[in-house]
Design an enzyme around this catalytic site. Structure first.
Site, PDB file in Angstrom:
ATOM      1  N   ASP A 106       0.844  -1.338  -0.060  1.00 46.58           N
ATOM      2  CA  ASP A 106      -0.090  -0.169   0.281  1.00 46.58           C
ATOM      3  C   ASP A 106       0.916   1.292   0.030  1.00 46.58           C
ATOM      4  O   ASP A 106       2.053   1.249   0.230  1.00 46.58           O
ATOM      5  CB  ASP A 106      -1.071   0.158   1.197  1.00 46.58           C
ATOM      6  CG  ASP A 106      -1.764   1.093   1.322  1.00 46.58           C
ATOM      7  OD1 ASP A 106      -2.579   1.409   0.384  1.00 46.58           O
ATOM      8  OD2 ASP A 106      -1.845   2.024   2.369  1.00 46.58           O
ATOM      9  N   SER A 107       0.354   2.341  -0.139  1.00 46.93           N
ATOM     10  CA  SER A 107       1.128   3.505  -0.289  1.00 46.93           C
ATOM     11  C   SER A 107       1.511   4.034   1.294  1.00 46.93           C
ATOM     12  O   SER A 107       2.609   4.681   1.465  1.00 46.93           O
ATOM     13  CB  SER A 107       0.056   4.730  -0.666  1.00 46.93           C
ATOM     14  OG  SER A 107      -0.686   4.751   0.095  1.00 46.93           O
TER      15      SER A 107
ATOM     16  N   CYS B 264      -3.979  -1.055  -2.244  1.00 45.08           N
ATOM     17  CA  CYS B 264      -4.256   0.222  -2.250  1.00 45.08           C
ATOM     18  C   CYS B 264      -5.041   0.304  -3.652  1.00 45.08           C
ATOM     19  O   CYS B 264      -4.760   0.075  -4.723  1.00 45.08           O
ATOM     20  CB  CYS B 264      -2.894   1.173  -2.649  1.00 45.08           C
ATOM     21  SG  CYS B 264      -2.850   2.727  -3.139  1.00 45.08           S
TER      22      CYS B 264
ATOM     23  N   GLU C 212      -5.924  10.127   9.193  1.00 44.17           N
ATOM     24  CA  GLU C 212      -4.356  10.102   9.606  1.00 44.17           C
ATOM     25  C   GLU C 212      -3.853  11.228  10.781  1.00 44.17           C
ATOM     26  O   GLU C 212      -3.221  10.760  11.480  1.00 44.17           O
ATOM     27  CB  GLU C 212      -3.151  10.228   8.602  1.00 44.17           C
ATOM     28  CG  GLU C 212      -3.381   9.271   7.435  1.00 44.17           C
ATOM     29  CD  GLU C 212      -2.233   8.641   6.992  1.00 44.17           C
ATOM     30  OE1 GLU C 212      -1.210   9.344   6.724  1.00 44.17           O
ATOM     31  OE2 GLU C 212      -2.146   7.583   6.336  1.00 44.17           O
TER      32      GLU C 212
ATOM     33  N   CYS D  93     -10.976   3.364  -1.131  1.00 48.05           N
ATOM     34  CA  CYS D  93      -9.648   3.741  -0.476  1.00 48.05           C
ATOM     35  C   CYS D  93      -9.645   3.083   0.924  1.00 48.05           C
ATOM     36  O   CYS D  93     -10.685   3.332   1.682  1.00 48.05           O
ATOM     37  CB  CYS D  93      -9.681   5.324  -0.244  1.00 48.05           C
ATOM     38  SG  CYS D  93      -8.238   5.928   0.596  1.00 48.05           S
TER      39      CYS D  93
ATOM     40  N   HIS E   9      -8.358   3.692   3.530  1.00 45.99           N
ATOM     41  CA  HIS E   9      -8.578   4.375   4.928  1.00 45.99           C
ATOM     42  C   HIS E   9     -10.199   4.737   4.963  1.00 45.99           C
ATOM     43  O   HIS E   9     -10.294   4.948   6.408  1.00 45.99           O
ATOM     44  CB  HIS E   9      -7.900   5.888   4.767  1.00 45.99           C
ATOM     45  CG  HIS E   9      -6.627   6.040   4.879  1.00 45.99           C
ATOM     46  ND1 HIS E   9      -5.643   5.725   4.014  1.00 45.99           N
ATOM     47  CD2 HIS E   9      -5.810   6.631   5.725  1.00 45.99           C
ATOM     48  CE1 HIS E   9      -4.143   5.877   4.237  1.00 45.99           C
ATOM     49  NE2 HIS E   9      -4.499   6.467   5.491  1.00 45.99           N
TER      50      HIS E   9
END
Lengths: 274, 274
Positions: free
Chosen positions: B15-16, B78, B157, B189, B191
């Site tokens: 993932d990023s 991702c 985040e 996504c 997140h």
């Protein structure tokens, strides 16, 4: 490089992305005869949440790239890279390098009457404690309050500058600073000048807001003068080149809202190869 | 690699940054006997604002790194990299690679009754139109509405999951989608599952919310079964390794809020060398 070539050589300016253009704008204003090569690390932006080692490695790559453009001096327009990498790279390369932290700190030291300064910046900048160290190196009596405001950059980049949530997030981050009795505050990230009016209206007129870009351009002017490196061929049109590590169309859009002229084409560089 | 070694070889997941851990969590749940090597590109996070070429180059480097760990299969956890790089890398490497977009699209196609699906994701994912392409490839009658929500990642985040501004930004991004008559919505996504309850409470109970992580783990299970690659040595303790490109302490903090076990040490890799 003979002296004549050296004087017409460009200034290298770099940042993690687009924010450093607020520093370029100030250099263009104060030093209109200088040529500029700008590099924005749009493939690896942001720096503010990353570690010192990584930021030093990225900065070294960018400086090696800028040196291929025969720059006569380099300005680290990014507060995070200035705070974390300037000391390391300054001793490593044979080109004069200045950052934005020392000029910003000096301006705040001059601005404060009550010896109480606030600094806002990214997580990495604030955790480095570099602004406090430099301000107290200039005047040990000054008390410094630092506060990381990590959402300010995405808010600016996503076009929320005028949105009401930005006001709420400003209040969330800055409430304790407002309640302290600072009388000067450094905008310790190149994106923050774009929130200046909202920050100003929250913090009140009593507080002097310091944008390090202005002092950085002054320092650059002084550096060029002392080194006899200024470009005096004022009849010629100054030349600006823009490089990025990723083809974000956003770069040009953003650049055109910041710069006083149309930003022409941007060139993509694979910065990891440097 | 003989067959026995191949079966005990780890799954590579990347993932990023940290978001892909929500996919690892699902793989651990559904495939508890599998070993996993995770790579989070914390030095270059986020991907969602970057170009296709850059995301392909980053993905290639990470796959080359994961291959040094003798992975038997790779999951691109991702959404942005799945949408922009999967096609390119799948033909380039001799290891089976799956992404999260196809499984997520399939789940939405199964979920919608009214043939109207919403997709939220990063700028890059939405601009690629990949979810629409894949959903309509499965059922051309389905109408797809995509919406980029670039502030969701920094909000998660920076710990604003429970903050009132997050609700306001959810409303800002999702109002038009709420007013449309979709009955299924993909959290496109990694997140976004962390904002699930707030998104759910804004969008209402009528809408089925699809998290591609669950279907991706199902697809992985199927892939391992078909390739006779599953690890059946269930008596042994599964082994998880975590690699990052930057030493952000945040990674471990975040990982420990997502994973059902304590994340041990993370190893730093200079990914640009791959």
């Amino acid at each position: 490089m003979n002296d004549k070539c050296k004087n017409s050589a460009p200034i290298g300016v770099f940042d993690s992305g687009v924010g450093g253009l607020t520093v370029v704008r100030e250099i263009v204003r104060q030093l209109p005869d200088e040529n500029i090569v700008y590099f924005g690390d749009t493939a690896r932006v942001p720096y503010g949440s990353k570690s010192k080692n990584t930021i030093i490695r990225f900065s070294e790559q960018i400086i090696r790239f800028l040196k291929t453009k025969d720059v006569k001096a380099i300005v680290i327009a990014c507060n995070t890279a200035s705070a974390l990498a300037l000391d390391a790279v300054r001793h490593e390369f044979d080109v004069p390098i200045i950052g934005v932290v020392i000029p910003g700190a000096r301006a705040a030291v001059e601005a404060t009457q009550d010896n109480k300064v606030g600094v806002i910046g990214t997580d990495a900048t604030v955790q480095s404690g570099m602004y406090t160290k430099i301000i107290q190196g200039m005047n040990p009596d000054i008390q410094v309050i630092e506060k990381a405001c990590p959402l300010f950059v995405p808010l600016v980049e996503e076009g929320f500058k005028e949105h009401v949530v930005t006001e709420e997030i400003i209040e969330y981050y800055l409430q304790s600073m407002k309640e302290s009795d600072i009388d000067a505050m450094i905008l310790g990230c190149t994106h923050y000048p774009l929130l200046r009016s909202k920050i100003r209206s929250y913090m009140g007129e009593r507080i002097q807001i310091v944008n390090p870009a202005y002092e950085t351009a002054m320092d650059l002017k002084q550096l060029l003068k002392e080194g006899n490196m200024a470009n005096d061929r004022s009849k010629m049109h100054s030349h600006y080149e823009f490089y990025v590590s990723d083809t974000a169309e956003k770069f040009r859009q953003f650049a055109n809202t910041v710069m006083p002229f149309d930003v022409p084409e941007t060139n993509v560089v694979n910065i990891e190869e440097y």
